[in-house]
Design an enzyme around this catalytic site. Structure first.
Site, PDB file in Angstrom:
ATOM      1  N   LYS A  33       1.729  -4.044   6.463  1.00 44.36           N
ATOM      2  CA  LYS A  33       1.859  -4.045   5.146  1.00 44.36           C
ATOM      3  C   LYS A  33       3.503  -4.008   5.261  1.00 44.36           C
ATOM      4  O   LYS A  33       4.186  -4.336   4.379  1.00 44.36           O
ATOM      5  CB  LYS A  33       1.303  -2.963   4.219  1.00 44.36           C
TER       6      LYS A  33
ATOM      7  N   SER B 174      -1.548   3.496  10.337  1.00 39.95           N
ATOM      8  CA  SER B 174      -2.491   2.368  11.469  1.00 39.95           C
ATOM      9  C   SER B 174      -1.858   1.186  11.398  1.00 39.95           C
ATOM     10  O   SER B 174      -0.811   0.684  10.918  1.00 39.95           O
ATOM     11  CB  SER B 174      -3.837   2.296  10.372  1.00 39.95           C
TER      12      SER B 174
ATOM     13  N   TYR C 171      -3.051  -1.281  10.538  1.00 41.80           N
ATOM     14  CA  TYR C 171      -3.243  -2.319   9.356  1.00 41.80           C
ATOM     15  C   TYR C 171      -2.038  -1.677   8.260  1.00 41.80           C
ATOM     16  O   TYR C 171      -1.388  -2.900   7.651  1.00 41.80           O
ATOM     17  CB  TYR C 171      -4.620  -1.897   8.434  1.00 41.80           C
ATOM     18  N   HIS C 172      -1.653  -0.591   8.006  1.00 42.77           N
ATOM     19  CA  HIS C 172      -0.849  -0.140   7.253  1.00 42.77           C
ATOM     20  C   HIS C 172       0.519  -0.734   7.861  1.00 42.77           C
ATOM     21  O   HIS C 172       1.533  -1.088   6.926  1.00 42.77           O
ATOM     22  CB  HIS C 172      -0.559   1.485   6.993  1.00 42.77           C
TER      23      HIS C 172
ATOM     24  N   THR D 292       0.882  -1.165   0.134  1.00 46.65           N
ATOM     25  CA  THR D 292       0.074   0.095   0.041  1.00 46.65           C
ATOM     26  C   THR D 292       0.903   1.153   0.053  1.00 46.65           C
ATOM     27  O   THR D 292       1.843   1.416   0.632  1.00 46.65           O
ATOM     28  CB  THR D 292      -0.894   0.022   1.177  1.00 46.65           C
TER      29      THR D 292
END
Ligand code: NAD
Ligand code: USQ
Length: 384
Positions: A185, A179, A181-182, A144
Site C-alpha cells: 500500500k 507486513s 501487504y501493508h 490503509t
C-alpha cells in the site's frame, strides 16, 4: 455519474457498489474473483454463504430495477483493463481490488511477491490507463492506516509539516508498515502521488482502518445480497473475528499483550466515505489523503466490549492472550487524526452495544458454518 468499483465482489467493494447504485450512481463492478480462489487455496470460507457475482447482480436488478455492469478480469492484465475502461468510461474509479490480508502476504516468499505484484502492478496499470485515456477521471484508492505504523508522535492525514535546519516544508508522512501487504500500500501511495505530481492526475488515497460489521441497508435486503464475513486466521480481522469466536464459544484471540491500538470503522461508514470522496473530487494534480476511521480502540478494549455484549446475550465468552504471531508493538502511543472526512459531512456510526448485538446474533445464526480449525493464526512473522 459513472463509477467503476474495482474489487466489487469483495467485502468493502460489494457493499459500496450496491450503496452507490442505490443512490443513483451508474455502477460497474470489475473483479477477477481471485479472492474466492484464495479462500479455496488456503481452505477457508466466509461465515456467510455468498452467491456467485452474476447471481448477486441479477438479484439486485430484480429487487431494485437498477443494473450493475460486470467486468470479470484481472487489472494486472493491461489490455483487459483498458478494454473495460473504454467500454464503461467512468468518471470515478474506486479501487478496492487488491490482496488485502497481512498474514496471507507473510506466508512465504511466493505470497509476498504475489501480493506486491498484484497490488503494485494493478495500481500502476490503472494509473497508466488513466494517464493515456482518462486523465480527468478521479481515482479513489483504498490505502490503509497501517501504512503509518505506530510512530511515537501524532499521525497526520498523509502529510506532515517539518522544520529542518531553519527551513520548512510539508512532506509525505513517514511510513513504517508492518507486513508485506501493508508495504504494498505504501508503494501504491508513492506511485499514485507521482502520477498526480508529474502527470496531473487527480486521486484520493483513503487510509482506511480496520472495518467491522456486515450489514448495510442494501446487503441486508435479501439473502442473495449477503456480504462476506471472514473469521479465519488469515483473512478475518479483529472485531469481526472476536464476535464469531464469541458465538461459537472459542476464546477471543488477543495476540500478545493486546495493547495494539488501531483505527476502526463500521462498514456503513466505509460506503459513505467513498460517496463523500466521489462527490468532492480531488483537483487535477492533487494527491489527497484522508484517514478513514471513526474510533481508536486497543485489542484489549475490543475483547472487553465483545465479552460484555456476548455475556449479556447469554454466551460464555473467555478472553485469552495468545503468543503474538506478528512482530509489532503491543503497548504504544497511537493518536491519528481523522477530521477530513468529518469536515466533508461524515456522520459516524460509533461502535455500540446494538451493533455488537447484531453482529453476535448474525454470527450465532451462521455458527454451523464455522470451521474451528481455521480460527487460530498459523502464519508467523518470526524467523524460524
Ligand atoms: P476483499 O478481499 O474482500 O476484496 C478484494 C476484491 O478485489 C476481491 O473480490 C478480489 O477478487 C479483488 N481483486 C484482488 N486483486 C485483483 C486484481 N488484480 N484484479 C481484479 N480484482 C482483484 O477485501 P476487502 O476487505 O473488501 O478490502 C478492499 C480494499 O480495502 C483493499 O484494498 C484493502 O486493502 C482495503 N482495506 C480493507 C480493510 C478491511 O478491514 N477489510 C481495511 C482497510 C483497507
Ligand atoms: N489481532 C489480534 N487478534 C486477532 C486478530 C488480530 O490480536 O485475532 C491484532 C493484530 O495482531 C493487529 C490488530 O489486531 O495488531 C489488527 O489486525 P487485523 O487482522 O484485524 O487487521 P490487519 O492485519 O491490520 O489488516 C486489516 C485488513 C487490511 C487493512 C487493515 C487496516 O485486513 O486490509 O489494511 O486492517 S489497518 O490495521 O488500519 O492497517
Amino acid at each position: 455519474m459513472k463509477v467503476l468499483v474495482i474489487g466489487g465482489d469483495g467485502y468493502c467493494g460489494w457493499a459500496t457498489a450496491l450503496y452507490l447504485s442505490n443512490r443513483g450512481f451508474e455502477v460497474a463492478i470489475l473483479d477477477s474473483l481471485v479472492r474466492r480462489h484464495w479462500d479455496t487455496e488456503i481452505g477457508v470460507q466466509t461465515l456467510t454463504p455468498i452467491a456467485p457475482i452474476q447471481q448477486r447482480i441479477q438479484r439486485w436488478k430484480d429487487l431494485t430495477d437498477k443494473s450493475i455492469d460486470l467486468f470479470v478480469g484481472d487489472i494486472t492484465n493491461y489490455e483487459f483493463l483498458q478494454g473495460a475502461l473504454h467500454k464503461f468510461e467512468p468518471n470515478a474509479i474506486v479501487h478496492f481490488g487488491e490482496q488485502r490480508s497481512a498474514p496471507f502476504s507473510m506466508i512465504d516468499r511466493e505470497h509476498a511477491v504475489m501480493t506486491q505484484v498484484n497490488n503494485v502492478v494493478g495500481t500502476l496499470n490503472l494509473l497508466y490507463a488513466m494517464r493515456t485515456d482518462f486523465p480527468d477521471c478521479h481515482l479513489v484508492k483504498l490505502g490503509t492506516m497501517g501504512e503509518y505504523g505506530t510512530p511515537n508522535i501524532d499521525i497526520e492525514e498523509g502529510y506532515i509539516t517539518i522544520e529542518h535546519n531553519g527551513r520548512k516544508d510539508t512532506l509525505p508522512y513517514p511510513k513504517q508498515p508492518g507486513s508485506m501487504y501493508h508495504l504494498s500500500k505504501v508503494h501504491d501511495s508513492h506511485n499514485i502521488h507521482f502520477a498526480c505530481r508529474i502527470w496531473g492526475l487527480r486521486a484520493t488515497d483513503l487510509n482506511q482502518g480496520v472495518v467491522y460489521g456486515v450489514l448495510t441497508e442494501e446487503t441486508g435486503m435479501d439473502e442473495l445480497l449477503i456480504n462476506r464475513l471472514d473469521y479465519d486466521g488469515v483473512f478475518g480481522t479483529a472485531l469481526n473475528r472476536f464476535c464469531i469466536q464469541a458465538a461459537v464459544g472459542h476464546p477471543l484471540t488477543v495476540y500478545g499483550k493486546g495493547g495494539q491500538t488501531r483505527g476502526f470503522l463500521d462498514i456503513r461508514d466505509t460506503v459513505r466515505c467513498i460517496e463523500i470522496a466521489i462527490n468532492n473530487p480531488a483537483e487535477p494534480g492533487e494527491f489527497r489523503v484522508f484517514n478513514q476511521f471513526t474510533e481508536l480502540f486497543s485489542i484489549n478494549d475490543l475483547a472487553a466490549m465483545v465479552k460484555k455484549a456476548g455475556t449479556a446475550l447469554g454466551l460464555k465468552v473467555e478472553v485469552e492472550n495468545f503468543a503474538n504471531p506478528r512482530v509489532e508493538l503491543e503497548e504504544h502511543y497511537f493518536n491519528a487524526k481523522n477530521t477530513k472526512l468529518l469536515d466533508l459531512g461524515l456522520q459516524p456510526h460509533y461502535l455500540s452495544d446494538s451493533l455488537l448485538d447484531s453482529l453476535l446474533n448474525f454470527a450465532v445464526k451462521y455458527q454451523n458454518r464455522v470451521d474451528n480449525q481455521q480460527i487460530l493464526p498459523k502464519v508467523s512473522w518470526h524467523r524460524k
